[in-house]
Design an enzyme around this catalytic site. Structure first.
Site, PDB file in Angstrom:
ATOM      1  CG  HIS A 126      -1.947  -1.143   1.167  1.00 35.48           C
ATOM      2  ND1 HIS A 126      -2.758  -1.458   0.103  1.00 35.48           N
ATOM      3  CD2 HIS A 126      -2.160  -2.111   2.117  1.00 35.48           C
ATOM      4  CE1 HIS A 126      -3.449  -2.552   0.390  1.00 35.48           C
ATOM      5  NE2 HIS A 126      -3.098  -2.971   1.602  1.00 35.48           N
TER       6      HIS A 126
ATOM      7  CG  ASP B 240      -5.212  -6.210  -0.269  1.00 33.16           C
ATOM      8  OD1 ASP B 240      -5.261  -7.138   0.543  1.00 33.16           O
ATOM      9  OD2 ASP B 240      -5.200  -5.023   0.096  1.00 33.16           O
TER      10      ASP B 240
HETATM   11 ZN   LIG Z   1      -3.464  -6.935   2.579  1.00 37.82          ZN
END
Ligand SMILES: [Zn+2]
Length: 445
Positions: free
Chosen positions: A267, A318
């Site tokens: 991220h 994800d």
């Molecule tokens: Zn994750």
């Protein structure tokens, strides 16, 4: 095939698209690449469309696939989404997780993904009791990848606390080994296989106390294994870290020896300029997960600045709101266009490198992600004659694949020379939608 030839109607060879390429395969690797081969050599398997190196999905939590659709009802934040996610995690067993992961990895193969980085933290039975085999859950994932025909890097995740100085909550007891030392002892038993490598992960600076970060980093360092960490996905994590340690999560990781070229921050959304310099300067990678980051209203990470500072980029699906690496690649560029109101931050080739060679490197598979002699024979073919992709000149195949194709346009997936998806059908899992439906239903029941 263990030995033979694939003929690629068009192939993306890293910078340009070449028509008519023969790829010889022996023992799962590419033994030769011949360009200027206008027709298939006798006996060659034909891959019609644009063939790319296999795609690497650098960040996955397989069980989140069970949330698809159901978490789109109503409003909320990352933190309310997490409560629903925990309720699914509560129901996983080694058997139900195996069945779900096998179906999810088969969905990935259909999307052209040949290698997954599984960020795995549901280790123990509900309440935190270890299974008879303490690695039963991780082994279920490794077996699932083999049955779905793809490679896996099992990023076994250390998860010890619910926040700074707080013990795990009742959901998180399943995730915790009690200490980083105990985590390391359990992980040391995991064995690599032809299709599987073992890496480490720190769930986040919230979940591993600062004094134990170096234990996880040292374990990965000793094995020269990849080390991943969720980093600054939410501003609340930054605020709590500043309150507890007087420094940002990135600075905290740097101070405890976590950053470096085998480490990937996942991220990297809410960073200071100093954070960007620390990540880039140490060669720490960045895994962007744009479809999840937009789904969870996380924000847009500074991917351009990170890459410029020296952080290689990879991509992951994800939470599996969708599983489509082509969409992840274009979303990174399109997010940046919306933010800056200018176009062309990355070329299609640069986006494909994130989805292939750099993604594999982030997962510890440096020998995958390119179509060249010596590389693993992992290939993904995108149709250039579908309703989405027909029309452009074939030499613009990379641009077409990245900016117009979807996972539904993947026609062939080859892993280690083996044809895992042929003409859009999985060769090992006969009915992937049915397998997904059954596996998700079992968790609802
Ligand atoms: Zn994750």
């Amino acid at each position: 095939m263990t030995k033979g030839t694939y003929w690629l109607e068009h192939a993306w060879l890293g910078t340009t698209v070449e028509p008519g390429v023969a790829v010889d395969v022996a023992d799962g690797r590419i033994s030769a690449v011949r360009t200027g081969v206008p027709t298939p050599p006798p006996g060659a398997e034909v891959l019609r469309g644009l063939t790319l190196p296999g795609l690497a999905n650098a960040h996955s939590h397989a069980f989140h696939r069970a949330l698809r659709g159901t978490v789109q009802v109503g409003s909320g934040t990352f933190w309310t989404w997490r409560e629903v996610m925990y309720s699914v995690a509560d129901h996983l067993t080694p058997d139900t997780y195996h069945d779900l992961a096998r179906a999810v990895y088969a969905e990935m193969a259909l999307a052209g993904i040949t290698c997954v980085g599984e960020f795995h933290y549901v280790h123990h039975a509900p309440g935190g009791t270890p299974y008879a085999d303490p690695n039963a859950m991780g082994e279920a994932l490794v077996a699932a990848a083999a049955e779905a025909g793809i490679r896996i890097t099992l990023l076994d995740t250390c998860y010890l606390s619910s926040g700074f100085g707080e013990p795990p909550n009742h959901h998180q007891l399943r995730f915790s080994d009690g200490s980083a030392e105990a985590w390391a002892t359990r992980c040391a038993v995991l064995k690599e296989r032809d299709h599987a490598r073992i890496g480490a992960a720190i769930h986040s600076v919230r979940a591993v106390p600062a004094g134990q970060l170096a234990t996880v980093a040292g374990w990965a360092e000793e094995r020269r294994a990849p080390l991943h960490v969720h980093l600054s996905e939410q501003t609340a994590e930054n605020d709590a870290c500043l309150a507890a340690h007087g420094r940002t999560p990135t600075r905290l990781l740097a101070d405890h020896g976590v950053l470096g070229p085998r480490t990937t921050g996942v991220h990297n959304t809410h960073l200071t300029d100093e954070d960007i310099a620390l990540l880039g300067g140490s060669g720490t990678g960045t895994c962007m997960c744009p479809t999840t980051e937009r789904d969870l209203a996380d924000g847009i990470g500074p991917a351009v600045a990170l890459q410029r500072a020296g952080s290689p980029l990879s991509l992951g699906s994800d939470s599996h709101a969708v599983i489509d690496l082509l969409e992840e690649a274009r979303a990174m560029e399109l997010n940046e266009r919306l933010r800056t109101r200018t176009r062309g931050h990355w070329t299609a080739a640069a986006l494909l490198r994130a989805a292939t060679a750099d993604g594999h490197a982030a997962l510890g598979w440096d020998e995958a992600g390119t179509i060249e002699a010596g590389a693993l024979a992992d290939l993904t073919t995108v149709a250039l004659d579908s309703v989405r992709t027909a029309g452009p000149l074939p030499r613009l195949g990379a641009e077409t694949a990245v900016f117009a194709a979807t996972a539904a346009d993947v026609r062939h997936t080859v892993v280690g020379g083996r044809h895992v998806v042929r003409d859009g059908a999985h060769t090992l899992v006969p009915d992937v939608p049915h397998a997904l439906a059954r596996a998700v239903e079992a968790l609802r029941a």
